[in-house]
Structures are given as C-alpha cells and as structure tokens.
Design a protein around this motif. Structure first.
Motif, short mmCIF file in Angstrom:
data_model
loop_
_atom_site.label_atom_id
_atom_site.label_comp_id
_atom_site.label_asym_id
_atom_site.label_seq_id
_atom_site.Cartn_x
_atom_site.Cartn_y
_atom_site.Cartn_z
N LEU A 123 0.83 -1.21 0.00
CA LEU A 123 0.00 0.00 0.00
C LEU A 123 0.87 1.26 0.00
CD1 LEU A 123 -2.89 1.03 0.00
CD2 LEU A 123 -2.89 0.86 2.49
N ARG A 124 2.00 1.23 0.67
CA ARG A 124 2.88 2.41 0.71
C ARG A 124 3.48 2.72 -0.66
NH1 ARG A 124 4.87 -1.58 3.54
NH2 ARG A 124 6.68 -2.71 2.77
N GLU A 125 3.41 1.74 -1.59
CA GLU A 125 3.92 1.96 -2.95
C GLU A 125 2.82 2.44 -3.90
OE1 GLU A 125 6.04 -1.48 -4.48
OE2 GLU A 125 6.68 -1.98 -2.44
N PHE A 133 -9.71 2.89 -0.89
CA PHE A 133 -9.87 1.89 0.17
C PHE A 133 -10.52 2.50 1.40
CE2 PHE A 133 -6.29 -0.50 -1.94
CZ PHE A 133 -7.06 -1.60 -2.28
N ALA A 134 -10.08 3.68 1.78
CA ALA A 134 -10.65 4.33 2.97
C ALA A 134 -12.15 4.58 2.77
CB ALA A 134 -9.91 5.64 3.25
N GLY A 135 -12.52 5.05 1.59
CA GLY A 135 -13.94 5.27 1.30
C GLY A 135 -14.74 3.97 1.36
N HIS A 136 -14.16 2.90 0.84
CA HIS A 136 -14.81 1.59 0.91
C HIS A 136 -15.05 1.18 2.36
CE1 HIS A 136 -15.59 -2.68 0.40
NE2 HIS A 136 -14.60 -2.92 1.24
N PHE A 137 -14.03 1.35 3.20
CA PHE A 137 -14.18 0.93 4.60
C PHE A 137 -15.19 1.81 5.34
CE2 PHE A 137 -9.74 -0.79 3.91
CZ PHE A 137 -10.19 -2.08 3.71
N GLN A 163 1.05 7.76 6.20
CA GLN A 163 1.44 6.61 7.04
C GLN A 163 2.27 5.60 6.25
OE1 GLN A 163 0.78 6.57 10.35
NE2 GLN A 163 0.02 8.62 9.89
N PRO A 164 3.14 4.82 6.93
CA PRO A 164 3.97 3.83 6.22
C PRO A 164 3.22 2.55 5.84
CG PRO A 164 4.49 3.83 8.56
CD PRO A 164 3.52 4.97 8.34
N TRP A 165 2.12 2.23 6.47
CA TRP A 165 1.27 1.07 6.18
C TRP A 165 2.05 -0.23 6.04
CZ3 TRP A 165 -3.02 2.40 7.93
CH2 TRP A 165 -3.52 3.69 7.74
N LYS A 166 2.78 -0.56 7.07
CA LYS A 166 3.51 -1.83 7.08
C LYS A 166 2.57 -3.02 7.08
CE LYS A 166 7.62 0.07 9.17
NZ LYS A 166 8.53 0.06 10.29
N GLY A 167 1.38 -2.84 7.64
CA GLY A 167 0.38 -3.90 7.66
C GLY A 167 -0.54 -3.88 6.45
N ASN A 168 -0.22 -3.00 5.49
CA ASN A 168 -0.97 -2.90 4.25
C ASN A 168 -2.44 -2.60 4.46
OD1 ASN A 168 0.86 -3.09 2.01
ND2 ASN A 168 1.39 -5.10 2.81
N ILE A 169 -3.30 -3.19 3.63
CA ILE A 169 -4.72 -2.85 3.62
C ILE A 169 -5.40 -3.29 4.91
CG2 ILE A 169 -6.91 -3.24 2.41
CD1 ILE A 169 -5.19 -3.42 -0.17
N ARG A 170 -4.95 -4.40 5.50
CA ARG A 170 -5.55 -4.83 6.77
C ARG A 170 -5.33 -3.77 7.84
NH1 ARG A 170 -3.13 -10.77 6.21
NH2 ARG A 170 -4.71 -11.64 4.85
N GLU A 171 -4.15 -3.19 7.86
CA GLU A 171 -3.85 -2.14 8.84
C GLU A 171 -4.75 -0.92 8.58
OE1 GLU A 171 -0.12 0.57 10.48
OE2 GLU A 171 0.19 -0.73 8.76
N LEU A 172 -4.89 -0.53 7.32
CA LEU A 172 -5.75 0.60 6.99
C LEU A 172 -7.18 0.33 7.43
CD1 LEU A 172 -6.36 3.33 5.62
CD2 LEU A 172 -6.58 2.07 3.46
N GLU A 173 -7.68 -0.88 7.19
CA GLU A 173 -9.04 -1.20 7.60
C GLU A 173 -9.19 -1.10 9.11
OE1 GLU A 173 -12.58 -4.49 7.05
OE2 GLU A 173 -10.54 -5.08 6.54
#
Length: 176
Positions: A123-125, A133-137, A163-173
């Motif tokens: 996600l950070r890339e 994704f944020a809108g979806h959640f 954010q660096p989002w090391k946990g990718n989309i799961r972290e964002l959710e």
C-alpha cells in the motif's frame, strides 16, 4: 465450487497435517471417533487458497506436492487414496527463492505454485489507492453499524496517505 482458505501460519505445525489432509478414526490419540475431512477435500471441485504459503511446514510441502501431482490424497492414518480436483491459489509476503536457497522451501513445490505470478505492491507503494480503500471501509462500517459518515476530510486523508502502512490494507481497515 467451494472456496476454502487456509492460513498456513495460523495452524500449529503439529496439527497441520490433520487439519489440511484430514484423518481417519483412530489415527492418533485424541482424534475424533468419526475422523475428520481435511481442508483440501473440502475444496474439491472448487478453489483452495493457501495464505502465507511460506509458513507451510517442510513435511507438509512434500505431501502437498504429491497431492498436486497425483490429484489424490490420503487422510492421516489411511492408505486409501481419495481423488481431489481443485484450483490452487497461494499467497506469501516471504521471498520463496531465498527460502529455497536456505532449504526451508521446496524448489519443486515453488515451481508448481508459481505458474502465474502476481505481485501486489505494498500500500505504501500505491498511495493513490488509499482514498478508494478508505472510502470503501467507511461505507462498509456505515452499513454495519448504522452510522452515516459522509466523507473523509482532506486533512484525515492526507494523514492516512502519510502513514507507512507496514500492515498494508488490513492495517488501513483497522484504522478506519
């Protein structure tokens, strides 16, 4: 057909074989008296998804390779082969080629799995996807909890994109 998902990292090594391949009655002490169908059999005529395949125990890799080659499996404690037919999808965040070099992942299994390779950038890339994704959640959790957040403020979106989002989309959710 059915879609069966197995998180290879979440199943203890000692239980992996019985969970994935199943077992017959009396296969080991503590086994259910009727035996148990394995996850691979449950995926018959459907799709088996091996998440975190890089965490697959080495002894199970050998058995999985045989299932893929012969399209049959034997439940733990049995010598009776059972035919299985399924599509296989595998995912990992590990470098399987390095694992092959280290002797922790079988090269022959790698080439059976790597028929079609898809690389999903972190996600950070791809920060341009964060707003979608944020809108979806927001919509998902508005429906679930009956809330009505109309939109994400520009300041909040800017913060999310930083954010660096090391946990990718799961972290964002989880943050949403």
């Amino acid at each position: 057909g059915p879609f069966v998902s197995i998180n290879c990292a979440a199943i203890p090594k000692e239980l992996f074989e019985s969970e994935v391949f199943g077992y017959v009655p009396g296969a080991f002490s503590g086994a259910h008296k009727d035996g148990k169908i394995g996850q691979i059999e449950l995926a018959d005529q459907g799709t088996l998804f091996l998440d975190e395949v890089g965490d697959l125990p080495l002894h199970a890799q050998v058995k999985l390779l045989r299932v893929l080659e012969e399209k049959t499996l034997c439940r733990l404690g049995s010598s009776q082969p059972r035919a299985v037919d399924f599509r296989l999808v595998a995912a990992t965040n590990r470098d399987l080629k390095k694992m092959i070099a280290a002797g922790t992942f079988r090269e022959d299994l790698y080439y059976r799995l790597a028929v079609i390779r898809l690389r999903l950038p972190a996600l950070r890339e791809r920060r341009e996807d964060i707003a979608g994704f944020a809108g979806h959640f927001v919509r998902k959790y508005n429906e679930r909890y009956g809330k009505h957040v109309a939109r994400i403020s520009p300041a909040a979106l800017q913060s999310l994109q930083a954010q660096p989002w090391k946990g990718n989309i799961r972290e964002l959710e989880n943050v949403m």
